[in-house]
Design a protein around this motif. Structure first.
Motif, mmCIF file in Angstrom:
data_model
loop_
_atom_site.group_PDB
_atom_site.id
_atom_site.type_symbol
_atom_site.label_atom_id
_atom_site.label_comp_id
_atom_site.label_asym_id
_atom_site.label_seq_id
_atom_site.Cartn_x
_atom_site.Cartn_y
_atom_site.Cartn_z
ATOM 1 N N PRO A 62 0.808 -1.222 0.000
ATOM 2 C CA PRO A 62 0.000 0.000 0.000
ATOM 3 C C PRO A 62 0.843 1.274 0.000
ATOM 4 O O PRO A 62 0.479 2.256 -0.650
ATOM 5 N N VAL A 63 1.949 1.271 0.742
ATOM 6 C CA VAL A 63 2.809 2.450 0.746
ATOM 7 C C VAL A 63 3.371 2.686 -0.648
ATOM 8 O O VAL A 63 3.378 3.818 -1.160
ATOM 9 N N ALA A 64 3.827 1.606 -1.281
ATOM 10 C CA ALA A 64 4.396 1.750 -2.622
ATOM 11 C C ALA A 64 3.356 2.262 -3.612
ATOM 12 O O ALA A 64 3.638 3.138 -4.440
ATOM 13 N N VAL A 65 2.127 1.734 -3.528
ATOM 14 C CA VAL A 65 1.063 2.144 -4.449
ATOM 15 C C VAL A 65 0.712 3.613 -4.244
ATOM 16 O O VAL A 65 0.649 4.403 -5.197
ATOM 17 N N ASN A 66 0.476 4.005 -2.998
ATOM 18 C CA ASN A 66 0.053 5.377 -2.726
ATOM 19 C C ASN A 66 1.175 6.380 -2.954
ATOM 20 O O ASN A 66 0.926 7.528 -3.333
ATOM 21 N N ALA A 67 2.407 5.957 -2.733
ATOM 22 C CA ALA A 67 3.533 6.846 -3.017
ATOM 23 C C ALA A 67 3.631 7.118 -4.511
ATOM 24 O O ALA A 67 3.878 8.256 -4.936
ATOM 25 N N ALA A 68 3.424 6.065 -5.316
ATOM 26 C CA ALA A 68 3.467 6.239 -6.773
ATOM 27 C C ALA A 68 2.367 7.185 -7.233
ATOM 28 O O ALA A 68 2.582 8.049 -8.100
ATOM 29 N N GLU A 69 1.179 7.050 -6.630
ATOM 30 C CA GLU A 69 0.069 7.941 -6.992
ATOM 31 C C GLU A 69 0.372 9.388 -6.604
ATOM 32 O O GLU A 69 -0.055 10.331 -7.278
ATOM 33 N N ALA A 70 1.121 9.560 -5.508
ATOM 34 C CA ALA A 70 1.470 10.905 -5.044
ATOM 35 C C ALA A 70 2.692 11.461 -5.762
ATOM 36 O O ALA A 70 3.049 12.633 -5.579
ATOM 37 N N VAL A 72 5.879 10.495 -5.347
ATOM 38 C CA VAL A 72 7.068 10.596 -4.496
ATOM 39 C C VAL A 72 7.613 9.203 -4.238
ATOM 40 O O VAL A 72 6.939 8.193 -4.486
ATOM 41 N N GLU A 73 8.824 9.140 -3.725
ATOM 42 C CA GLU A 73 9.420 7.865 -3.372
ATOM 43 C C GLU A 73 8.725 7.290 -2.133
ATOM 44 O O GLU A 73 8.286 8.046 -1.254
ATOM 45 N N PRO A 74 8.635 5.941 -2.036
ATOM 46 C CA PRO A 74 7.948 5.328 -0.887
ATOM 47 C C PRO A 74 8.503 5.768 0.465
ATOM 48 O O PRO A 74 7.735 6.003 1.398
ATOM 49 N N ARG A 75 9.823 5.899 0.569
ATOM 50 C CA ARG A 75 10.399 6.270 1.866
ATOM 51 C C ARG A 75 9.966 7.681 2.269
ATOM 52 O O ARG A 75 9.617 7.924 3.432
ATOM 53 N N GLU A 76 9.992 8.595 1.323
ATOM 54 C CA GLU A 76 9.560 9.965 1.605
ATOM 55 C C GLU A 76 8.090 9.989 2.011
ATOM 56 O O GLU A 76 7.700 10.686 2.961
ATOM 57 N N PHE A 77 7.270 9.219 1.298
ATOM 58 C CA PHE A 77 5.840 9.156 1.581
ATOM 59 C C PHE A 77 5.591 8.634 2.999
ATOM 60 O O PHE A 77 4.840 9.222 3.778
ATOM 61 N N ALA A 78 6.253 7.514 3.331
ATOM 62 C CA ALA A 78 6.023 6.891 4.633
ATOM 63 C C ALA A 78 6.607 7.719 5.773
ATOM 64 O O ALA A 78 6.020 7.802 6.861
ATOM 65 N N LEU A 79 7.757 8.334 5.545
ATOM 66 C CA LEU A 79 8.369 9.150 6.597
ATOM 67 C C LEU A 79 7.488 10.327 6.994
ATOM 68 O O LEU A 79 7.459 10.731 8.157
#
Length: 715
Positions: A62-70, A72-79
Motif C-alpha cells: 500500500p505504501v508503494a502504491v500510494n507513493a506512486a500515486e502521489a 514521491v518515493e515510498p520512503r519519503e511518503f512513509a516518513l
C-alpha cells in the motif's frame, strides 16, 4: 518470560502494533496505544521495570502504491506519516520510551540477522509458487496489488488477508479469481521461486506456547484453529522493490524483499534496542528482555525451562492481527533463538455512533479532529479505556462522550476533589492535623490491592474504575458526614472528615495516573506535592499529603451541549458528503491496529461481541420486569432523568440518559427491563441503583409482550 507474578526481577517491554504509515490516525487506531500506554504506566507504578516501545510500519504494497500515486518515493511518503504519528501520540499523553520505524538501520540489520539465523537453523526452504501476474503491465502482483475471492470463506479479499470475511492470512497464489489493482484486469498465475519459513518445525512448540500465553482470551484461543492439523509454511519474500532486502550473503534471494510481516514485528526488538542504547544498559538492557539468558540460542540448546529467567514481553494489538502475533511471531522468535511473549492483549474494534467505523464514508472521528475540538487528551483516554473490556468493541459517540465526562469525571471525581480541597484550604490552609481514620485507610489499602490485581490481570478498564470507585466512596463519605455542619459544633470531627477526604484525593491521584496522567499531574500539584506523580509508588497513596496547599481549581470542565451539537453536525455532514460508496480503501491499518471493519450492509449495526459467555455467567445477570412509577429531570444534566422503578420487591432509584429521547411525563406506567445487580453509581450526586435496558441510539425501551408480574426474573 519469568512466569512470576508482577513485579518481577526481570525487565518488561510493552509494545503496540505498528501503525501503517499510509494514512491519518483516528480513534480506532488510538485505542491500542492508549491501552498500551496505560498498562506500561501501571506496571511501573507497581515497581516493574518497563519500557514502552513501538514504531511506524514503513514497508509493504500500500505504501508503494500510494507513493506512486502521489509522485514521491515510498520512503519519503512513509516518513511523512511517521513524523506525523510521532507528533500526534504525545498529544494524547501516549509517551513511548522509543518510537522508531521499520526502515531505519537498526531494524534492517536485525531483520536480516533473524533471517540468517533461520537459514542457519534450517528453517527456511525455497519452492516454486503461483504468483499473480499483471499481463498488461508485465509484472508480478505482490499482496495488495491483487484482489479476489477468499478460498476459505468465499468473501472478497485482498492478496494477503481475508479482511472482509474470515480474517485468515493468505499466502501468494491462494486468492481465487485474482484481479490486478493496477489495471483492473483479470490477473494470471505464474510460477516464481520464493523463500518460506517452515512453520511446521514449530508446531509442537506453538501448541505449548499457547498453553502458557497470558493476555486476552481471543489471543489465547483463536490461534488454536490455525495450528491444528497441517501448519502451512510462511512465504517470507515478495517480488517488489520497497522493503528490507533479503540478505545478500544468503544464496538464492536476489531481487527479493522480505514480506512486510517479517520486518514489522522485528521493529519491536529494534525499538527496544534503540531505547537501551540511548539510556545505557545499566538503566535498561534490551538483551535481558529479548534474548534467552542474554544470548541467542540455537535449536540444540533449548530446554524445557529455557524461558523462566528472562524478560517480560507484552504485546498490545488489534484483534485482526492475532494470527501474526500468536503464530508467526513466536515461531520467528524461536527460530532465531529469542525469547517468547509472555502476554498478548488483542483489543476490540471501535465503532462510531453505533455503526462500524468507515474511512471510505468518512464515518470516523480523527485524531486531529478531537484535538482541534479543544478537549483534554485524558478525557478521550478515560472514555476509550473504560468503555468496555479491552477485547470487546467500544462505540465512540460524541453524545456518550459528553455524558460520561460530565457524569463520571465532572460530577463524581471532579466534584469530590474540588469540594474536599477547597474546604481544606479555606478552613485549615491545607491538610488538617489529624490521623487518617481506620476505615478510610482500609478502603485505600483495598484499592491498592485491587490496582495490583488489575495489572496482573492486564485489566486496563479496572485501572481507571478503581480510582473512580474510590472517588465515589469519598463523595458518599463527605456527604454522609457533612463537615460544613461540624466545623462549629464538633471541630475535631470536622478535621477528621476533611483529613480523610484529602487523603482519598491523594490516593485518587496516585491510582488514576496510568489512565489520566495529565489530570493526575495537575492534581498532584494542587495538593502541593513535590516532584511528579509519575515517579511515585503505590505506597504514596497512604503517605500524608503536605500540610499546606493553595486554593484548588476545578479539575474537569463541563462539556457543553452546543459544542457537542456542532461536532455531531460536522460528522453527519461528512458522512452524507461521502455518500453510500461501498468501496473499500486502505486507511493505514497496520502491521498492527484496529481494522476498518468493512463497509458492508451490516455496517450500520454495532459489531457483535466476539467472545461468548457461559450459561453460568448469564445466570449471574439479574434482569427483572419493572414499571416506572415516576420520572423527573436531573438538575444540571441535560440528558438524565431520575426514575423510580418498581420491581416488585422494592422501588429502585435509577438515573438514566433518557431525557432528550423520552418525555418525562409520558414514562410513568411504562413497563421496562431493569438490570438489578448492576453496580451502584452516582451521577450528579444522585445514586443510581440499576440500569434500565434500551436498544439503539433512540433508546427504544425494552419491555414485555404480556403482563408478567413486576419482579419477574428474565431467563
Amino acid at each position: 518470560m519469568s512466569n512470576d507474578e508482577f513485579p518481577t526481577d526481570q525487565p518488561a517491554v510493552v509494545t503496540c502494533g505498528l501503525p501503517y504509515a499510509n494514512g491519518d490516525l483516528h480513534v480506532g487506531h488510538l485505542r491500542t496505544y492508549v491501552d498500551g500506554d496505560a498498562l506500561s504506566r501501571a506496571l511501573r507504578r507497581i515497581g516493574q521495570q518497563t519500557a514502552f516501545v513501538s514504531g511506524s510500519d514503513m514497508h509493504g504494497t500500500p505504501v508503494a502504491v500510494n507513493a506512486a500515486e502521489a509522485g514521491v518515493e515510498p520512503r519519503e511518503f512513509a516518513l511523512d506519516f511517521h513524523e506525523t504519528y510521532a507528533e500526534t501520540f504525545p498529544q494524547f499523553n501516549i509517551e513511548f520510551d522509543n518510537y522508531g520505524h521499520t526502515d531505519d538501520e537498526t531494524n534492517v540489520e536485525l531483520t536480516q540477522s533473524f533471517v540468517r539465523s533461520w537459514v542457519e537453523n534450517d528453517h527456511v526452504h525455497e519452492k516454486e509458487i503461483e504468483v499473480a501476474w499483471d499481463t498488461e503491465e508485465d509484472q508480478p502482483l505482490p499482496d495488495r496489488y491483487v484482489e479476489g475471492t477468499c478460498p476459505y470463506c468465499g468473501e472478497q479479499a485482498r492478496g494477503d488477508e481475508c479482511d472482509e470475511g474470515c480474517q485468515r492470512h493468505l499466502e501468494p497464489g491462494e486468492i481465487e479469481d485474482p484481479v490486478s489493482t493496477l489495471t483492473g484486469n483479470p490477473a494470471e498465475y505464474r510460477t516464481r521461486e520464493h523463500k518460506f519459513l517452515r512453520l511446521s518445525d514449530f508446531q509442537e512448540y506453538l501448541q505449548d506456547f499457547l498453553d502458557r500465553l497470558e493476555g486476552t482470551d481471543n489471543a489465547q484461543n483463536q490461534p488454536r484453529e490455525w495450528i491444528e492439523g497441517e501448519l502451512q509454511d510462511l512465504c517470507i519474500t515478495r517480488d517488489m522493490d520497497w522493503g528490507v532486502d533479503y540478505p545478500e550473503d544468503v544464496d538464492g534471494g536476489e531481487d527479493l524483499v522480505l514480506y512486510v510481516w517479517v520486518d514489522a514485528p522485528i521493529e519491536y526488538v529494534a525499538s527496544t534496542k534503540q531505547y537501551s542504547e540511548r539510556v545505557g544498559d545499566d538503566e535498561y538492557n534490551w538483551e535481558q528482555v529479548w534474548k534467552v539468558d542474554g544470548e541467542e540460542r540455537h535449536d540444540t540448546e533449548w530446554d524445557d525451562d529455557w524461558s523462566e529467567d528472562n524478560g517480560e514481553i507484552i504485546h498490545v494489538i488489534g484483534r485482526d492481527i492475532i494470527q501474526h502475533h500468536a503464530v508467526f511471531w513466536p515461531a520467528m522468535l524461536r527460530g532465531a533463538g529469542y525469547n517468547e511473549p509472555r502476554a498478548i492483549l488483542a483489543t476490540g474494534f471501535v465503532g462510531i455512533d453505533g455503526k462500524a467505523l468507515s474511512t471510505s464514508r468518512n464515518r470516523a472521528v480523527w485524531a486531529d479532529e478531537y484535538l482541534e475540538a479543544g478537549f483534554h487528551p485524558d478525557l478521550f483516554r478515560y472514555y476509550i479505556a473504560t468503555g468496555a473490556q479491552i477485547d470487546t468493541d467500544v462505540d465512540f459517540s460524541w453524545d456518550r462522550f459528553q455524558e460520561r465526562v460530565n457524569g463520571e469525571l465532572v460530577g463524581n471525581v471532579g466534584n469530590f476533589i474540588y469540594r474536599s480541597l477547597l474546604f481544606a484550604e479555606r478552613n485549615y490552609d491545607g491538610t488538617p492535623d489529624a490521623p487518617v481514620s481506620d476505615d478510610v485507610r482500609e478502603r485505600i489499602e483495598a484499592a491498592i490491592d485491587d490496582f495490583e490485581a488489575a495489572v496482573r490481570e492486564y485489566d486496563v478498564r479496572a485501572l481507571a474504575e478503581i480510582a473512580i470507585e474510590l472517588s465515589n466512596y469519598g463523595n458518599e463519605y463527605i456527604q454522609r458526614n457533612e463537615p460544613w455542619n461540624l466545623v462549629d459544633d464538633d471541630p475535631e470531627e470536622a478535621e477528621q472528615v476533611i483529613r480523610d477526604c484529602v487523603q482519598l484525593t491523594k490516593a485518587v491521584a496516585v491510582l488514576i495516573q496510568p489512565v489520566l496522567p495529565g489530570k493526575a499531574e495537575r492534581l498532584w500539584g494542587q495538593l502541593g506535592e513535590q516532584g511528579s506523580v509519575a515517579d511515585v509508588t503505590l505506597d504514596s497513596a497512604l503517605e500524608a499529603p503536605p500540610a499546606e496547599f493553595g486554593e484548588p481549581a476545578e479539575l474537569f470542565e463541563q462539556v457543553e451541549d452546543d459544542h457537542i451539537e456542532a461536532l455531531n453536525e460536522e460528522l453527519q455532514e461528512r458522512v452524507e458528503a461521502a455518500g453510500d460508496d461501498e468501496s473499500e480503501d486502505d486507511d493505514g491499518e497496520d502491521a498492527g491496529d484496529e481494522a476498518d471493519d468493512g463497509d458492508t450492509d451490516a455496517a450500520d449495526l454495532q459489531p457483535l461481541v466476539e467472545d461468548r459467555i457461559s450459561f453460568e455467567d448469564f445466570e449471574g445477570v439479574d434482569m427483572r420486569v419493572g414499571e416506572i412509577r415516576s420520572a423527573e429531570p436531573v438538575e444540571g444534566a441535560d440528558k438524565l432523568l431520575k426514575l423510580a422503578v418498581d420491581i416488585g420487591h422494592e422501588v429502585r432509584q435509577v438515573v438514566a440518559g433518557l431525557r432528550q429521547l423520552h418525555d418525562a411525563e409520558d414514562l410513568p406506567g411504562t413497563r421496562v427491563i431493569l438490570l438489578a445487580n448492576m453496580e451502584k453509581a452516582e451521577l450528579f450526586g444522585i445514586e443510581s441503583n440499576g440500569m434500565v435496558l434500551a436498544a439503539g441510539d433512540e433508546a427504544d425501551l425494552l419491555t414485555t409482550h404480556e403482563d408478567a408480574p413486576l419482579g419477574t426474573r428474565i431467563k
